[in-house]
Design a protein around this motif. Structure first.
Motif, PDB file in Angstrom:
ATOM      1  N   CYS A  19      -1.747   5.020  18.791  1.00 44.46           N
ATOM      2  CA  CYS A  19      -2.420   6.086  18.053  1.00 44.46           C
ATOM      3  C   CYS A  19      -3.418   6.795  18.971  1.00 44.46           C
ATOM      4  CB  CYS A  19      -3.141   5.486  16.845  1.00 44.46           C
ATOM      5  SG  CYS A  19      -4.055   6.695  15.861  1.00 44.46           S
ATOM      6  N   CYS A  25     -10.981  10.211  12.461  1.00 44.18           N
ATOM      7  CA  CYS A  25     -10.807   9.554  11.165  1.00 44.18           C
ATOM      8  C   CYS A  25     -12.132   9.069  10.589  1.00 44.18           C
ATOM      9  CB  CYS A  25      -9.841   8.382  11.309  1.00 44.18           C
ATOM     10  SG  CYS A  25     -10.486   7.062  12.366  1.00 44.18           S
ATOM     11  N   SER A  40       1.479   0.734  15.591  1.00 45.52           N
ATOM     12  CA  SER A  40       2.271   1.024  14.392  1.00 45.52           C
ATOM     13  C   SER A  40       1.285   1.327  13.270  1.00 45.52           C
ATOM     14  CB  SER A  40       3.168  -0.154  14.011  1.00 45.52           C
ATOM     15  OG  SER A  40       2.392  -1.193  13.442  1.00 45.52           O
ATOM     16  N   SER A  41       1.827   1.730  12.152  1.00 44.87           N
ATOM     17  CA  SER A  41       0.979   2.033  11.005  1.00 44.87           C
ATOM     18  C   SER A  41       0.877   0.859  10.054  1.00 44.87           C
ATOM     19  CB  SER A  41       1.522   3.267  10.274  1.00 44.87           C
ATOM     20  OG  SER A  41       1.363   4.401  11.081  1.00 44.87           O
ATOM     21  N   LYS A  45       5.736   0.321   9.377  1.00 43.69           N
ATOM     22  CA  LYS A  45       5.751   1.784   9.400  1.00 43.69           C
ATOM     23  C   LYS A  45       5.482   2.237  10.830  1.00 43.69           C
ATOM     24  CE  LYS A  45       3.952   2.702   4.769  1.00 43.69           C
ATOM     25  NZ  LYS A  45       2.837   3.334   4.038  1.00 43.69           N
ATOM     26  N   LEU A  47       4.424   4.924  13.928  1.00 38.49           N
ATOM     27  CA  LEU A  47       3.429   5.972  14.102  1.00 38.49           C
ATOM     28  C   LEU A  47       4.057   7.295  13.669  1.00 38.49           C
ATOM     29  CD1 LEU A  47       2.091   4.989  17.637  1.00 38.49           C
ATOM     30  CD2 LEU A  47       0.992   4.535  15.441  1.00 38.49           C
ATOM     31  N   LEU A  48       3.256   8.321  13.526  1.00 37.05           N
ATOM     32  CA  LEU A  48       3.791   9.633  13.214  1.00 37.05           C
ATOM     33  C   LEU A  48       3.336  10.626  14.272  1.00 37.05           C
ATOM     34  CD1 LEU A  48       1.702  11.718  10.905  1.00 37.05           C
ATOM     35  CD2 LEU A  48       1.202   9.292  10.863  1.00 37.05           C
ATOM     36  N   TRP A  72      -0.053   9.270  15.938  1.00 34.40           N
ATOM     37  CA  TRP A  72      -1.129   8.844  15.043  1.00 34.40           C
ATOM     38  C   TRP A  72      -0.627   7.689  14.188  1.00 34.40           C
ATOM     39  CZ3 TRP A  72      -5.995  11.143  13.882  1.00 34.40           C
ATOM     40  CH2 TRP A  72      -6.269  12.343  14.543  1.00 34.40           C
ATOM     41  N   CYS A  73      -1.508   6.753  13.856  1.00 29.86           N
ATOM     42  CA  CYS A  73      -1.173   5.768  12.825  1.00 29.86           C
ATOM     43  C   CYS A  73      -1.519   6.418  11.484  1.00 29.86           C
ATOM     44  CB  CYS A  73      -1.918   4.448  13.039  1.00 29.86           C
ATOM     45  SG  CYS A  73      -3.710   4.500  12.809  1.00 29.86           S
ATOM     46  N   TRP A  74      -0.853   5.990  10.434  1.00 32.79           N
ATOM     47  CA  TRP A  74      -1.060   6.612   9.122  1.00 32.79           C
ATOM     48  C   TRP A  74      -2.507   6.513   8.639  1.00 32.79           C
ATOM     49  CZ3 TRP A  74       1.968   9.970   6.766  1.00 32.79           C
ATOM     50  CH2 TRP A  74       3.290  10.058   7.163  1.00 32.79           C
ATOM     51  N   TRP A  77      -4.571   9.132  10.567  1.00 37.05           N
ATOM     52  CA  TRP A  77      -4.166  10.498  10.226  1.00 37.05           C
ATOM     53  C   TRP A  77      -4.637  10.876   8.831  1.00 37.05           C
ATOM     54  CZ3 TRP A  77      -3.186  14.991  11.980  1.00 37.05           C
ATOM     55  CH2 TRP A  77      -2.597  15.960  11.167  1.00 37.05           C
ATOM     56  N   ARG A  78      -4.447   9.982   7.881  1.00 38.20           N
ATOM     57  CA  ARG A  78      -4.854  10.258   6.494  1.00 38.20           C
ATOM     58  C   ARG A  78      -6.351  10.558   6.425  1.00 38.20           C
ATOM     59  NH1 ARG A  78      -4.055   5.295   4.192  1.00 38.20           N
ATOM     60  NH2 ARG A  78      -6.162   4.860   4.853  1.00 38.20           N
TER      61      ARG A  78
END
Length: 112
Positions: A19, A25, A40-41, A45, A47-48, A72-74, A77-78
């Motif tokens: 990430c 964040c 990973s997320s 899940k 990464l995105l 980014w990891c979720w 990012w969120r």
């Protein structure tokens, strides 16, 4: 060399498999250079691929050129997206309030 066949693979190949959040964040990361070190997320899940600097709208984020995407990891990012949306909303609210200040400000001369 075979070119990766999806955007995430290209971003991961170009920028590494961790990430890229550096605190957008709202968290203080302890990884290399204060960067999130998530690979990973969580819960299997991946990464995105998302803009290095989040935008307030999904349209802006989707239109980001490939060169500006980072992994980014979720969770990061969120939270970074929510912070950016709140920042833009606060700016809009302040601008609206400033435009309305004089709207109903009737001076003593007008009342006479």
């Amino acid at each position: 060399m075979k070119r990766p066949d999806n955007v995430l693979a290209i971003v991961l190949e170009s920028h590494g498999g961790h990430c890229a959040c550096r605190g957008a964040c709202g968290k203080t990361h302890t990884g290399d250079g204060e960067q999130c070190n998530a690979a990973s997320s969580g819960k299997n899940k991946p990464l995105l691929a998302a803009p290095q600097t989040p935008h307030a709208t999904d349209v802006q984020n989707a239109a980001t050129p490939l060169e500006e995407l980072r992994p980014w990891c979720w969770p990061c990012w969120r939270d970074a997206l929510a912070a950016e949306r709140a920042r833009v909303n606060d700016q809009r609210t302040q601008a609206l309030e400033e435009m309305q200040i004089g709207l109903f400000d009737v001076g003593a001369d007008a009342a006479a």
